[in-house]
Write an enzyme that holds these catalytic residues in place. Structure first.
Site, mmCIF file in Angstrom:
data_model
loop_
_atom_site.group_PDB
_atom_site.id
_atom_site.type_symbol
_atom_site.label_atom_id
_atom_site.label_comp_id
_atom_site.label_asym_id
_atom_site.label_seq_id
_atom_site.Cartn_x
_atom_site.Cartn_y
_atom_site.Cartn_z
ATOM 1 C CD GLU A 1 -20.186 8.771 44.510
ATOM 2 O OE1 GLU A 1 -20.704 7.636 44.548
ATOM 3 O OE2 GLU A 1 -18.841 8.955 44.670
ATOM 4 C CG HIS B 1 -15.752 6.108 41.895
ATOM 5 N ND1 HIS B 1 -15.888 7.421 41.821
ATOM 6 C CD2 HIS B 1 -16.504 5.620 43.000
ATOM 7 C CE1 HIS B 1 -16.803 7.613 42.888
ATOM 8 N NE2 HIS B 1 -17.274 6.496 43.234
ATOM 9 C CG HIS C 1 -20.729 3.062 42.994
ATOM 10 N ND1 HIS C 1 -21.975 3.807 43.015
ATOM 11 C CD2 HIS C 1 -19.668 3.783 43.665
ATOM 12 C CE1 HIS C 1 -21.261 5.126 43.699
ATOM 13 N NE2 HIS C 1 -20.029 4.940 44.143
ATOM 14 C CD GLU C 2 -16.290 1.962 44.901
ATOM 15 O OE1 GLU C 2 -15.554 2.787 44.463
ATOM 16 O OE2 GLU C 2 -17.095 2.076 45.766
#
Length: 501
Positions: A295, A269, A265-266
């Protein structure tokens, strides 16, 4: 003076702001990755001073003069300069309405509140955090009166994170999402075709999880020459500058999914930040278009890549090698079903794809109630628990698994949560368009070839930074306005198949 002289001075001011911002970001990162607790008060003062210096540059008379001069010659400016001047004007007007001393007081409060939140969460005691939350809400209510709004006071906060998005827009989108998802969650919960997840919670050594996290970051295209991975309580990615974008994760030896999917997930980003056009470095355009667009990238990587069976076809053996006893008799199909399990749970960051939007809608409705003066701080835990019961059929038993689980309010980030759900909608719409442009998407995952996917996202999203507004990025990338049906269809199809509904 020639126009380019004013331009140069304008961009010099933006560059100075970016230097201060880098120092603040470094201190924030340090405070959440193991900085000594005894230094937190002084660190909060330092962050407050530097943030005030940024504020003073953004609202200085000279900044106003430069913006005015450049607006007079607007047609002579390059497209990027026009965008930078427009954004600086918006920030100037927003910030100028807040008294300087009040802003500094607020920044210091946020830093202290984060420390208090961490202690309150650790002790599962809302009363340790509630006095800070009360003050943070009062500050934001005052800011709303300074900024003004057209229809709903909460709109003023939403605009900080997702320009152009209002309560009116979100009420409609979220009503459609709730109508589709709540019945589907009930069907999935009642289904007799549940995956076996007993192996998930067996011991998975932390060091092995760390090795895998580093490995997946590398494979997916994260540039380690411009970043690093660290451990924290509440995972985040942060950008010091385009060449230093850091990722954090959290390890749980009883549930490897926390670290693996948190890291992926990160990674989404971070890849976004690492691929913003270099020409924008040091300007106010060298940032994500909005929290929702940001996001969309993290959720795209976590869900559309990381939870996809085709992704695990080449990589499942890495998991088996890392914890051989745990996965010895587990087939790839059983593994994929288990990591896509859906069941109501308390923690947003560990929620599955299907229930995740409901976690966000709950937070949206609570924040809307706060800024409509419909709920007091002392009643927030019970309102939170009631909504979890109404939407997910479960009631948190402690403050830590309920209202204290997120850091956002401690940082003053009211209005941020809806961006997570918008990001999910953006991601689903981007994925649909990507399948048209890259019909071999699944085959690329099976071969571990992520470059074409990353390249597509860079061209459509990353490279633009803040040049475009979020809804324009989606329209330009996909050819249509934001449409929640892509997310609803994706979730309906996926979970109907997984649970044989």
């Amino acid at each position: 003076m020639e126009i380019h002289t004013y331009e140069k001075e304008f961009f010099d001011l933006l560059k100075r702001i970016s230097h201060y911002s880098e120092a603040v970001a470094l201190m924030h990162w340090d405070s959440r990755t193991g900085a000594p607790k005894n230094g937190s008060e002084d660190r909060a003062e330092s962050i407050g001073q530097l943030s005030t210096d940024i504020f003073n540059i953004q609202t200085s008379d000279r900044m106003k003069e430069l913006i005015d001069v450049l607006y007079e010659r607007f047609d002579d400016l390059s497209e990027d300069t026009k965008k930078a001047v427009e954004l600086a004007k918006k920030e100037y007007e927003e910030n100028k309405k807040i008294p300087e001393a009040e802003y500094k007081e607020y920044v210091i409060l946020c830093s202290k509140a984060e420390t208090a939140w961490e202690e309150a969460k650790g002790k599962s005691d809302f009363s340790l955090f509630s006095p800070y939350l009360e003050q943070l809400i009062e500050f934001n209510k005052r800011f709303i009166t300074y900024w003004g709004y057209q229809e709903h006071p909460y709109d003023a906060l939403l605009d900080l994170f997702e320009p152009g998005v209002t309560v009116k827009v979100l009420d409609q989108l979220f009503a459609e999402l709730k109508e589709a998802i709540i019945p589907l969650v009930k069907q999935v919960t009642a289904s007799g075709n549940k995956p076996d997840t007993s192996f998930i919670t067996k011991a998975f050594p932390k060091e092995k999880q760390k090795e895998l996290s580093l490995y997946f970051l590398q494979e997916l295209g994260y540039d380690f020459d411009g970043g690093r991975l660290d451990e924290t309580v509440h995972p985040f990615a942060t950008t010091l500058n385009r060449g230093d974008v850091r990722v954090t994760t959290r390890y749980d030896e009883k549930d490897f999914r926390t670290a693996i999917f948190g890291t992926i997930h990160e990674c989404g980003h971070a890849i976004y930040e690492q691929n913003i056009d270099e020409a924008l470095s040091g300007t106010n355009l060298s940032d994500g278009a909005s929290m929702g667009i940001h996001e969309s990238q993290s959720l795209f990587y976590e869900n559309f890549i990381g939870r996809n069976k085709h992704f695990w076809t080449p990589y499942y053996k890495k998991i088996q090698e890392a914890s051989p006893v745990q996965f010895k008799d587990i087939s790839l199909d059983d593994f994929v079903r288990a990591i896509n399990e859906s069941k109501p749970s308390f923690i947003r960051v560990e929620a599955d794809e299907l229930t995740y939007p409901l976690h966000i809608i709950i937070r949206y409705e609570i924040e809307k109630a706060i800024f409509s003066n419909e709920v007091s701080v002392e009643d927030l835990p019970s309102l939170w628990n009631q909504k979890y019961q109404d939407y997910l059929g479960i009631t948190p038993q402690t403050d830590a698994e309920g209202i204290l689980q997120d850091v956002h309010w401690a940082g003053g980030d009211f209005g941020y949560f809806p961006s997570y759900a918008l990001g999910y909608m953006y991601a689903a719409q981007l994925k649909q368009k990507m399948l048209e442009d890259l019909p071999e998407f699944d085959a690329l995952l099976e071969r571990g070839e992520f470059h074409p996917i990353k390249q597509w996202l860079t061209e459509k999203v990353h490279i633009h930074g803040k040049r475009k507004k979020p809804l324009d990025i989606i329209k330009d990338a996909t050819g249509e306005e934001l449409n929640v049906r892509y997310l609803i269809d994706y979730l309906s199809n996926k979970y109907s198949n997984l649970y044989l509904l």
